[in-house]
Write an enzyme that holds these catalytic residues in place. Structure first.
Site, short mmCIF file in Angstrom:
data_model
loop_
_atom_site.label_atom_id
_atom_site.label_comp_id
_atom_site.label_asym_id
_atom_site.label_seq_id
_atom_site.Cartn_x
_atom_site.Cartn_y
_atom_site.Cartn_z
CE LYS A 85 2.22 -2.47 5.14
NZ LYS A 85 2.10 -0.82 5.17
NE ARG A 107 7.33 -0.96 10.64
CZ ARG A 107 6.14 -1.65 10.53
NH1 ARG A 107 5.38 -2.18 9.64
NH2 ARG A 107 5.73 -2.01 11.70
#
Length: 297
Positions: free
Chosen positions: A232, A266
Site C-alpha cells: 500500500k 490480506r
C-alpha cells in the site's frame, strides 16, 4: 459483542465456511479479476491466469482467496452487471476446483454479494464501510462472513483529500464496531464478523502508521481483526519506494500487526507473508514450532 467463544490465546473464535479458528493467523490471498489493479496491472484478469494464480496461492499456504472485480481506486466505471460477470462465474469455478477453500469476494454491492454467495462464496469483504447496508443483510441470509472496514465515510472508489481526525484509532474503532454490531443485529453470526482498520482508506500515511502502532486497541474490542497492508501507499511513502518494491516493508508491518494479535492478513505475496506471520505466532506461543529438536538430545 456478547458472550463469544475464545481460543486458547484469548482471541475470539472465528468461523469461516465449516471451519473454526482460534488464534492462528490466516493468510488471505488477493486475486483480482480486473484489468487495471494497482499492483499486478491486470495479470489475473484473464480467467485462465486467475485460475492458475488461485492454484499457486493455495500451494503457497493461503487459507482464504479474496476475489475482486473492481479496483478500489478511481477509474473506469464498472457497473453491477459487469462486476457480477467478473466474479460470480469465477467463484463457481474456484469452488469446484477447490471444494474446501475459503472464498472471499471483495465487493460493497449487495447485488454482487447475492450472486457470489449463490456461486459458493464464504465471506463478503466490504472495503467501503457499509456503503450499501443491504450487503450485511445478504451475508445474514446466506450464513456467510462479513468484513467491516473503516473507510471514513468516503464513497466507494474515491480518494481521501486532506482528511483529519481528532483520534484516528478511536474513529476506526467506533465505525468498525458499529458496523459489526449492526451486522449481528440483522442476523450475521457474530463469529463470522471481522473488522478491518482500512489502511490507506480515508487516511494519510501518518494515520495508517498510527493505526499500525495501535492495532492492539482494535484487537482489544474482541472482534477478529483483518489487515490489508500489501504494497500500500503508506508503505511506499514511508520508504520512498514504488509499488513493485514494497514487499519487505509490507512484511515488516505485517509482523507488527501479527505481534499485536491481528488474525487475517490480506496479501499479494503469499509465501513470505505465510512465513512471517507463522514465525510471529510461534514466538507469541500461539502455535508450536514445526520441529524442535535442537539441544534436546
Amino acid at each position: 459483542m456478547g458472550e463469544a467463544a475464545v481460543g486458547p490465546g484469548g482471541g475470539a473464535v472465528l468461523r469461516l465456511r465449516d471451519r473454526v479458528f482460534g488464534d492462528e493467523p490466516l493468510v488471505m490471498a488477493i486475486v483480482n479479476r480486473t484489468p487495471d489493479s494497482f499492483y499486478d496491472r491486470g495479470a489475473t484478469f484473464a480467467r485462465e491466469k486467475a485460475l492458475q494464480r488461485v492454484d499457486e496461492v493455495v500451494a503457497e499456504g493461503a487459507d482464504i482467496v479474496d476475489i475482486g472485480g473492481v479496483k478500489a481506486a478511481p477509474g473506469t466505471e464498472v457497473d453491477v452487471a459487469e462486476e457480477i460477470e467478473r466474479t460470480a462465474p469465477f467463484v463457481a469455478e474456484v469452488r469446484e476446483r477447490h471444494p474446501d477453500l475459503i472464498i472471499s469476494v471483495d465487493t460493497w454491492r449487495h447485488e454482487v454479494g447475492r450472486e457470489v454467495c449463490q456461486a459458493g462464496a464464504d465471506l463478503l469483504n466490504d472495503a467501503w464501510g457499509g456503503a450499501d447496508p443491504k450487503l450485511a443483510e445478504v451475508a445474514a441470509e446466506y450464513g456467510v462472513g462479513l468484513v467491516c472496514t473503516h473507510a471514513g465515510g468516503l464513497r466507494p472508489r474515491t480518494r481521501p483529500h486532506r482528511v483529519a481526525y481528532r483520534d484516528v484509532v478511536a474513529d476506526v474503532i467506533e465505525r468498525t464496531t458499529a458496523l459489526a454490531r449492526r451486522a449481528v443485529e440483522v442476523g450475521v453470526d457474530p463469529q463470522r464478523v471481522l473488522i478491518d482498520p482500512g489502511h490507506d482508506f480515508a487516511k494519510n500515511t501518518w494515520h495508517s502508521l498510527e493505526v499500525t502502532r495501535r492495532l492492539h486497541e482494535l484487537v482489544a474490542t474482541g472482534w477478529p481483526v483483518l489487515v490489508s497492508l500489501s504494497n500500500k501507499d503508506f508503505v511506499g511513502e514511508s520508504l520512498g519506494l514504488p509499488v513493485e518494491e514494497r514487499m519487505y516493508g509490507t512484511l515488516a508491518v505485517s509482523a507488527l500487526c501479527a505481534w499485536q494479535g491481528a488474525r487475517v492478513f490480506r496479501a499479494h505475496n503469499v509465501k513470505p507473508t505465510r512465513q512471517v506471520v507463522d514465525m510471529v505466532a510461534v514466538t507469541r506461543g500461539v502455535r508450536p514450532p514445526v520441529r524442535a529438536v535442537r539441544g534436546m538430545a
